[in-house]
Design a protein around this motif. Sequence first.
Motif, PDB file in Angstrom:
ATOM      1  N   SER A  31      35.529  58.869  46.719  1.00  0.00           N
ATOM      2  CA  SER A  31      36.629  58.989  45.765  1.00  0.00           C
ATOM      3  C   SER A  31      36.198  59.738  44.509  1.00  0.00           C
ATOM      4  CB  SER A  31      37.151  57.597  45.383  1.00  0.00           C
ATOM      5  OG  SER A  31      37.605  56.901  46.513  1.00  0.00           O
ATOM      6  N   VAL A  32      34.962  59.478  44.072  1.00  0.00           N
ATOM      7  CA  VAL A  32      34.443  60.175  42.891  1.00  0.00           C
ATOM      8  C   VAL A  32      34.351  61.674  43.150  1.00  0.00           C
ATOM      9  CG1 VAL A  32      32.431  60.457  41.399  1.00  0.00           C
ATOM     10  CG2 VAL A  32      33.198  58.170  42.024  1.00  0.00           C
ATOM     11  N   ALA A  35      37.890  63.239  43.325  1.00  0.00           N
ATOM     12  CA  ALA A  35      38.494  63.305  41.996  1.00  0.00           C
ATOM     13  C   ALA A  35      37.863  64.403  41.153  1.00  0.00           C
ATOM     14  CB  ALA A  35      38.365  61.953  41.296  1.00  0.00           C
ATOM     15  N   THR A 382      38.508  52.269  41.046  1.00  0.00           N
ATOM     16  CA  THR A 382      38.912  52.962  42.270  1.00  0.00           C
ATOM     17  C   THR A 382      40.337  53.463  42.154  1.00  0.00           C
ATOM     18  OG1 THR A 382      37.450  51.543  43.572  1.00  0.00           O
ATOM     19  CG2 THR A 382      39.154  52.740  44.764  1.00  0.00           C
ATOM     20  N   LEU A 385      40.377  56.574  40.046  1.00  0.00           N
ATOM     21  CA  LEU A 385      39.843  57.739  40.755  1.00  0.00           C
ATOM     22  C   LEU A 385      40.869  58.312  41.727  1.00  0.00           C
ATOM     23  CD1 LEU A 385      36.196  56.532  41.504  1.00  0.00           C
ATOM     24  CD2 LEU A 385      36.881  58.386  39.959  1.00  0.00           C
ATOM     25  N   ALA A 389      42.675  61.970  41.677  1.00  0.00           N
ATOM     26  CA  ALA A 389      42.580  62.871  42.824  1.00  0.00           C
ATOM     27  C   ALA A 389      43.951  63.336  43.300  1.00  0.00           C
ATOM     28  CB  ALA A 389      41.842  62.171  43.966  1.00  0.00           C
TER      29      ALA A 389
END
Length: 565
Positions: A31-32, A35, A382, A385, A389
């Motif tokens: 996810s990081v 994003a 989360t 993120l 995104a």
Amino acid sequence: MTAYPASTVPVPDQRFPRIRGERHILAAAGSVVVALAVLLPIFAVLIVAAGSSGGEWPHLLRYVLPQSLATTLLLLVLVAAGTSIIGAGCAWAVVAYDFPLRRFLAWALVLPLAVPPYLAAYAFGEFFHYVGPVQSGLRAMFGFTSGRDYWFPDIRSTWGAALVVTCVTFPYVYLTARVVFLMQGRNIADVARTLGATPSRVFFRILLPVARPAIIAGLALVMMETLNDIGAVEYLGVRTLTLSVYSTWLNRGSLEGAAQIAAIMLVIVFLLVTAEQWARRKQRFHTARGTQMHARPPRTQLAPGRGILVLAALSVPILLGFGIPLYVFGQYVARRLYQFADPQVLQAFLTSIAVASVTAVLTLVLALLLLNAIRLSRSPATMLLVRLASIGYALPGTILALGLLLSLARIDNFVDGVAREFAGVSTGLLLTGTAASIVIACTIRFLALAESAIRSGLEKLPPNLDLAARSLGKTANQSAMQVLLPLLKPALLTAAILVFVDTVKELSATILLRPFGFRTLATHVYENASRGAVEDGAVAALLIIATAIVPVILLSRPLMRDHNT
């Protein structure tokens, strides 16, 4: 082209409780990365705009920004007014009244979504041209011999661009408003009528204010599309901020000046996203109340004369937004059937299919990664993120292309420098000026589309299905792969089709990022229109419209099946 939010805000599904006792580092790390990839173009544009020496500002402030900003705001106001009136009016007509062909019109009013604004601009330009059917008919009817004998409005103007964009984007407002009108039920209108309110007063004083959040959400989508467009405004000679970014970058060779204009556009985008989020918050409140009233409002049977008038009125936006492009390009194609075997058209078609297919697969994988991260860990970090995104859909293609060009060039230079230092070889440009950059741009822009479609399918699954699989000994990954994923096949297919079609239609980012000799269906039509030969791109234009009709049918199929709408 679809009625999804301009900025998708993921909402955790409370029916799938957080799986405790496990560390989900990979999902969070993914996810990081996603994003950061989405935010990288935005940061690049802002850094270049802020780091400029300021030499471009005097020129921009004196010659570019006043006209471009005023034109852009005027275009947004005109389009917003037109789409809100047409969209909300059509939605209320098909929900509240019964008249001939009502069910067919309820579906057909979505068809203009299949026509991108730039194709509509090319078609309108030909249809209302001096030698086009409209003016030719006027001269034949009244005996005019030249254009000096009569006045005809110029389609190549700001109001003309507003008309074009309005005719193909009003279904965004139509779809969102129609849902709310259906959900309000019979009680809210009946109570007002028992208090002596007339039907028109019920609509304007009660039903319309309740539907206002949905209309605003639809308008946010419309204005995002208006800001993103470059083909229509360039062809019609309307100098918007988007076109100014393009011309400042390519014609004047000023990357810093283009970044500064793009930064101003980002402010407008931020305001639109904020308004859309506010509207969705209000819409959730009204939806929660509306679901308590299951009875739908009774439709009023119109007298034959009035029914025909309503039928004619609702047919006008369909004919303008879908009929004119189909007529113009169909006429050209009928005289140029040999173009179906044209190597350039075939190459553009195959290139579009390849780019759209890769983009669809990539966005599905990333959307599933983001949703899996929410499923495994609903921590605030989360959720933030995943929200970050999903903001790519709000970015105009020109901003995205500019930011990606800057970012990918830095990455290519870094990799080349490392390769030279440690291996003594030059890697050259690996991403900049390649088809990969277009795939990356479309993936970033349409990731929210795929995520929203898949999440909608996930929310329809039975409660606690994930925990039931876990109680039978399945791990979190086994539950996802063997239980949830097979049940999500319809949602995955819908998401893939939506992303595929929007990628085929994409123009603004493609014309700025494409390598030399790279041609898609959209750029093929654009190139021919730019040199004044719209007819030579007619086959490609019809192929785009035919492809875009597929999700329109998927989107509007429930309108035909529902006998109560």
